[in-house]
Design an enzyme around this catalytic site. Structure first.
Site, mmCIF file in Angstrom:
data_model
loop_
_atom_site.group_PDB
_atom_site.id
_atom_site.type_symbol
_atom_site.label_atom_id
_atom_site.label_comp_id
_atom_site.label_asym_id
_atom_site.label_seq_id
_atom_site.Cartn_x
_atom_site.Cartn_y
_atom_site.Cartn_z
ATOM 1 N N SER A 82 0.817 -1.198 0.000
ATOM 2 C CA SER A 82 0.000 0.000 0.000
ATOM 3 C C SER A 82 0.856 1.256 0.000
ATOM 4 O O SER A 82 2.015 1.239 0.406
ATOM 5 C CB SER A 82 -0.880 -0.002 1.253
ATOM 6 O OG SER A 82 -0.040 0.084 2.404
ATOM 7 N N LYS A 83 0.235 2.303 -0.445
ATOM 8 C CA LYS A 83 0.893 3.608 -0.536
ATOM 9 C C LYS A 83 1.399 4.062 0.828
ATOM 10 O O LYS A 83 2.443 4.688 0.934
ATOM 11 C CB LYS A 83 -0.138 4.603 -1.087
ATOM 12 C CG LYS A 83 0.421 5.930 -1.498
ATOM 13 C CD LYS A 83 -0.561 6.664 -2.400
ATOM 14 C CE LYS A 83 -1.759 7.186 -1.615
ATOM 15 N NZ LYS A 83 -2.660 8.011 -2.464
ATOM 16 N N ARG A 84 0.631 3.738 1.868
ATOM 17 C CA ARG A 84 0.994 4.156 3.216
ATOM 18 C C ARG A 84 2.334 3.576 3.670
ATOM 19 O O ARG A 84 3.113 4.215 4.342
ATOM 20 C CB ARG A 84 -0.077 3.716 4.236
ATOM 21 C CG ARG A 84 -1.308 4.593 4.308
ATOM 22 C CD ARG A 84 -0.996 6.048 4.506
ATOM 23 N NE ARG A 84 -0.466 6.367 5.837
ATOM 24 C CZ ARG A 84 -0.050 7.582 6.195
ATOM 25 N NH1 ARG A 84 -0.099 8.576 5.331
ATOM 26 N NH2 ARG A 84 0.412 7.787 7.406
ATOM 27 N N SER A 121 4.580 1.582 1.582
ATOM 28 C CA SER A 121 5.597 1.324 0.570
ATOM 29 C C SER A 121 5.500 2.384 -0.523
ATOM 30 O O SER A 121 4.530 3.126 -0.593
ATOM 31 C CB SER A 121 5.393 -0.044 -0.081
ATOM 32 O OG SER A 121 5.354 -1.070 0.875
#
Length: 500
Positions: free
Chosen positions: A257-259, A261
């Site tokens: 996920s963007k959060r 990685s």
RNA sequence: GCCCCCAUCGUCUAGAGGCCUAGGACGCCACCCUUUCAAGGUGGAGAUCAGGGGUUCGAAUCCCCUUGGGGGCACCA
């Protein structure tokens, strides 16, 4: 029958590493079996879709070398393929027609439940510790009841009757998977109250219409598959084969996920990863050749690719390994290729220094070319070029006087060493200023004075580059040029003398 | 909560019943090379194959259970 597979990205965000990997596997599969690879844009989430994201996705795939045989029109290029349009918002009549058919056959029905009612249902099942599921309030309405709700001005959604029993299929990577229809969450909405179709519906209508034979996608879709199969059947369409790929994971083994990685392909491109490495790395996340080789070009992978060799468990994204592979591929680039690819990164790095107020000169084509041997073994990513050689293009480098004095030396010796080195280097002359010409006399100087060559070289390195780590010294001086080398030697000596 | 999937070194993986005292790669640690940094070379540490039961002459490989992890359950895709 020709094999057809597709990637169906949604332009609701920039190209995600996971989407790129799925696209890659579809591409590889198609290439390997001589099938057709299709790109379809799933843009029915109008509220979140943008043309910028669409561009980012298409550009990213193109950059990776993942070319599609059929797909929408892009950047002035006409759409390709006989199954268009390849953009879902242009296929609305198809979905409307399919929904109409399901309605007519009573395989679907209008549902008038309000968002409030549904929220209350959801809350109730939560409290009762029951899985969320549509209660079926509108499943058996008679015509008069529907008319009454229409009269109230309610705009219905369309729900698909999932029925009962179980659905089983043979997943290419996982084997037989079976679901009980009860656990599907009840009749699912296939068309919004505003008339636009939903994902589970469009994906099936389109896969059927586009004659997709193999659906290769992330494991997060595994539990959606029974819904899709039910829809294929209801539509009277052939059910394709499915292959659910293992997920790419964050370091904590949750779905990437963007959060947690860096997920945007564009960021990797911006940092100077090369396409060969990204393709190679992504292919190795979940697939292996079965041999001990692991450096492959896209074509080589396509030649070996086989869905039966796809891993079942998720794979943690390991940036260190990616950087190693990137270094491998950078070293394999031809000098011309490397120059071409690194130039923009150097330019960008120098622009930053300029913006910070430094006096910077632009490298010439010839200079760029001369940089290749200095940097090719030292770049984990192209974006590192600036920190490696920027000192060559800065008018002035800041030299920390302390660093000019090697551990075994004192200030007086450093001053002397730099003076002697300056004389020897000057004697080489501008015309024969080459690594092979500079090194011998400097070594001879050390020999004569009883200095360790490494000490003198370190003093020179710091004087010339402003730092203790740099590309090989003699090549560096050559790259800097005769005049500039002498000037920096002088400046360093003055600086050291001033604080002594 | 319900359903589904998964499980070999820290990480990516090889392994499709005997070739496994489990192989390779990244990372890590040494050493070599060496003007620094890299790159390269050599060697090393690192996995009782999640645990427990079976099946079998024999199991990392097959079956079951447990545990752990993950994913999915929207008028998102």
């Amino acid at each position: 029958m020709t094999i057809r597979c597709r990637i169906a990205p949604s332009p609701t965000g920039p190209l995600h590493i996971g989407t790129a990997r799925t696209a890659l596997f579809n591409y590889l599969f198609a290439r390997h079996v001589g099938g057709t690879f299709i790109l379809r844009l799933e843009d029915t989430d109008v509220a979140r879709s943008t043309v910028e994201y669409e561009r980012d996705i298409l550009d990213g795939l193109h950059w990776l070398g993942i070319a599609w045989d059929e797909g929408p029109e892009v950047a002035g290029q006409a759409a390709r393929g006989p199954f268009g349009p390849y953009r879902q918002m242009q296929r609305l009549p198809l979905y409307a027609e399919a929904a109409e058919r399901l309605l007519r056959e009573d395989k679907a029905y209008p549902c008038y439940c309000t968002p409030e009612e549904l929220a209350a249902d959801r809350f109730a099942s939560e409290v009762a510790h029951r899985p969320p599921r549509y209660v079926g309030r509108c499943a058996r309405l008679i015509a008069a009841e529907r008319r009454a709700r229409e009269a109230e001005g309610r705009k219905p959604v369309i729900r698909f009757r999932v029925g009962e029993g179980s659905v089983a299929f043979d997943d290419i990577v996982r084997g037989r998977v079976e679901f009980n229809v009860d656990a599907l969450g009840g009749d699912l909405v296939i068309v919004r109250s505003d008339g636009t179709p939903l994902y589970h519906f469009t994906v099936v209508v389109d896969d059927a219409a586009m004659a997709i034979t193999h659906v290769i996608r992330g494991e997060d879709h595994l539990s959606n598959t029974p819904k899709h199969i039910l829809l294929f059947r209801a539509l009277g369409a052939e059910v394709p084969d499915f292959a659910h790929l293992p997920l790419i994971l964050n370091a904590d083994r949750t779905k990437m996920s963007k959060r947690k990685s860096q997920t945007a392909m564009a960021d990797y491109i911006a940092q100077g990863f090369v396409r060969e490495a990204l393709v190679n790395y992504l292919a190795l996340l979940g697939w292996s050749s079965g041999t001990e080789e692991e450096i492959f070009t896209l074509d080589e992978i396509a030649g070996r690719f086989d869905l039966s060799r796809v891993q079942q468990g998720g794979a943690v994204f390991d940036r260190e390994r990616l950087e190693w592979l990137d270094g491998q591929w950078i070293r394999r680039l031809s000098p011309d290729e490397l120059v071409e690819r690194m130039a923009p990164f150097l330019t960008a790095a120098l622009a930053v220094r300029r913006a910070e107020g430094a006096v910077v000169r632009d490298p010439s084509e010839a200079e760029l070319r001369s940089l290749v041997p200095l940097v090719r073994e030292r770049l984990p990513v192209l974006g590192a070029i600036g920190s490696l050689v920027d000192f060559l293009f800065l008018e002035d480098v800041t030299v920390e006087p302390d660093l000019l004095v090697p551990k075994r030396w004192d200030v007086a010796q450093a001053l002397d060493g730099l003076a002697q080195a300056r004389r020897v280097i000057a004697d080489v002359g501008a015309v024969s200023f080459e690594a092979d010409e500079i090194e011998p006399p400097l070594r001879a100087l050390c020999e004569a004075r009883g200095w360790k060559a490494g000490d003198l070289f370190m003093a020179i390195r710091v004087a010339v580059t402003g730092r203790t780590t740099a590309p090989p010294l003699f090549d560096t001086m050559v790259a800097l040029g005769y005049e500039r080398t002498l000037a920096r030697l002088d400046a360093a000596r003055e600086g050291l003398a001033a604080v002594a």
